[in-house]
Design a protein around this motif. Structure first.
Motif, short mmCIF file in Angstrom:
data_model
loop_
_atom_site.label_atom_id
_atom_site.label_comp_id
_atom_site.label_asym_id
_atom_site.label_seq_id
_atom_site.Cartn_x
_atom_site.Cartn_y
_atom_site.Cartn_z
N THR A 92 -9.05 3.79 -4.23
CA THR A 92 -8.37 4.92 -4.85
C THR A 92 -8.74 4.97 -6.32
OG1 THR A 92 -6.52 4.56 -3.36
CG2 THR A 92 -6.12 5.98 -5.25
N LEU A 93 -9.13 6.16 -6.77
CA LEU A 93 -9.40 6.37 -8.18
C LEU A 93 -8.11 6.92 -8.78
CD1 LEU A 93 -11.48 6.45 -10.51
CD2 LEU A 93 -11.92 8.83 -9.88
N ALA A 94 -7.40 6.06 -9.49
CA ALA A 94 -6.11 6.46 -10.06
C ALA A 94 -6.34 6.99 -11.47
CB ALA A 94 -5.18 5.26 -10.09
N LYS A 95 -5.62 8.06 -11.78
CA LYS A 95 -5.69 8.58 -13.15
C LYS A 95 -5.18 7.53 -14.12
CE LYS A 95 -5.15 13.57 -13.02
NZ LYS A 95 -4.28 14.67 -13.39
N GLY A 96 -5.82 7.48 -15.28
CA GLY A 96 -5.31 6.58 -16.31
C GLY A 96 -3.99 7.10 -16.83
N ARG A 97 -3.14 6.20 -17.27
CA ARG A 97 -1.85 6.66 -17.79
C ARG A 97 -2.01 7.05 -19.26
NH1 ARG A 97 1.20 2.06 -20.04
NH2 ARG A 97 -0.28 0.36 -20.10
N GLU A 98 -1.12 7.90 -19.70
CA GLU A 98 -1.17 8.34 -21.09
C GLU A 98 -0.66 7.21 -21.98
OE1 GLU A 98 1.11 11.96 -21.01
OE2 GLU A 98 -0.72 13.15 -20.89
N VAL A 99 -1.40 6.94 -23.02
CA VAL A 99 -1.02 5.90 -23.97
C VAL A 99 -1.12 6.47 -25.38
CG1 VAL A 99 -1.73 3.95 -22.51
CG2 VAL A 99 -3.38 4.99 -24.05
N ALA A 100 -0.30 5.93 -26.23
CA ALA A 100 -0.32 6.37 -27.63
C ALA A 100 -1.50 5.70 -28.33
CB ALA A 100 0.98 6.00 -28.32
N VAL A 101 -2.30 6.50 -29.04
CA VAL A 101 -3.41 5.98 -29.83
C VAL A 101 -2.99 6.10 -31.28
CG1 VAL A 101 -5.83 6.29 -30.47
CG2 VAL A 101 -5.09 6.70 -28.11
N ILE A 102 -2.94 4.99 -31.96
CA ILE A 102 -2.51 4.98 -33.36
C ILE A 102 -3.71 5.26 -34.24
CG2 ILE A 102 -1.35 3.63 -35.16
CD1 ILE A 102 0.31 4.21 -32.56
N GLU A 103 -3.66 6.39 -34.94
CA GLU A 103 -4.76 6.76 -35.82
C GLU A 103 -4.50 6.31 -37.25
OE1 GLU A 103 -4.72 10.96 -35.07
OE2 GLU A 103 -6.27 10.77 -33.52
N ASP A 104 -3.23 6.37 -37.66
CA ASP A 104 -2.88 5.95 -39.02
C ASP A 104 -1.53 5.26 -38.95
OD1 ASP A 104 -2.44 5.57 -41.71
OD2 ASP A 104 -2.34 7.71 -42.23
N GLU A 105 -1.53 3.95 -38.86
CA GLU A 105 -0.30 3.18 -38.69
C GLU A 105 0.66 3.37 -39.86
OE1 GLU A 105 0.68 -1.50 -38.37
OE2 GLU A 105 -0.92 -0.79 -37.06
N SER A 106 0.12 3.54 -41.05
CA SER A 106 0.99 3.68 -42.23
C SER A 106 1.75 5.00 -42.23
CB SER A 106 0.17 3.53 -43.51
OG SER A 106 -0.79 4.57 -43.60
N ALA A 107 1.31 5.99 -41.49
CA ALA A 107 1.98 7.29 -41.45
C ALA A 107 3.10 7.34 -40.42
CB ALA A 107 0.95 8.39 -41.16
N LEU A 108 3.23 6.32 -39.58
CA LEU A 108 4.26 6.32 -38.54
C LEU A 108 5.64 6.10 -39.14
CD1 LEU A 108 2.48 4.10 -35.87
CD2 LEU A 108 2.84 6.57 -35.76
N PRO A 109 6.68 6.78 -38.60
CA PRO A 109 8.05 6.56 -39.09
C PRO A 109 8.52 5.14 -38.75
CG PRO A 109 7.92 8.52 -37.67
CD PRO A 109 6.60 7.84 -37.61
N ASP A 110 9.39 4.61 -39.58
CA ASP A 110 9.88 3.24 -39.42
C ASP A 110 10.57 2.99 -38.09
OD1 ASP A 110 8.90 2.44 -41.85
OD2 ASP A 110 10.80 2.69 -42.93
#
Length: 165
Positions: free
Chosen positions: A106-124
């Motif tokens: 079975t070819l299972a779709k990959g699950r959606e994951v968060a890709v962090i582009e700029d860690e410093s911009a993320l809320p605390d």
């Protein structure tokens, strides 16, 4: 033949006896000690030979372990490469399932994951605190999936995977 520990006991007893013996008895004790010493030496050499053989066995075992670990690494890489080859080709052909009497692919779709582009911009509140600060990808992915915008992150689908059952 006597055992090594028995020879050791005899040697100790005769040494103690030699301290208080007269001249004639001392000569007899000395002769007996020399005989015991010779037998003790032979036993000790035999024990040392066995110990050296065990050392050689241990070296051979270590070499076998190293060789098998390298073989395991190579086989594991081949396994992953074959699965990746199959996944890429099934994905390119648009095939999602192949049935066989012994297994199903079975070819299972990959699950959606968060890709962090700029860690410093993320809320605390989306940061997990450990010994070091790292983005909470599960919380970020949940917010992104619910339609919220998270500065410094975006949703991306991971690679599809192969399941053989």
């Amino acid at each position: 033949m006597s055992k090594l520990y028995e020879l050791n006991e005899q040697f100790k007893e005769l040494s103690t006896l030699a301290e208080t013996a007269d001249e004639d008895m001392s000569v007899a004790i000395r002769d007996t000690l020399e005989a015991i010493q010779g037998e003790f030496d032979e036993k000790a050499k035999a024990v040392a030979t066995v110990a050296l053989n065990i050392d050689l066995d241990l070296e051979q075992i270590d070499l076998a372990i190293s060789r098998l670990q390298e073989r395991k690494r190579i086989i594991k890489n081949r396994h992953e490469s074959l699965k990746e080859y199959l996944r890429e080709n099934m994905e390119a052909a648009g095939i999602t399932k192949i049935s066989h009497p012994l297994f199903t692919i079975t070819l299972a779709k990959g699950r959606e994951v968060a890709v962090i582009e700029d860690e410093s911009a993320l809320p605390d509140e989306l940061m997990r605190v450990k010994t070091e600060v790292a983005p909470d990808k599960n919380a970020i992915a949940a917010k992104l999936k619910s339609g919220e915008e998270v500065p410094g992150a975006r949703l991306e689908r991971s690679k599809s995977s192969i399941r053989i059952k």
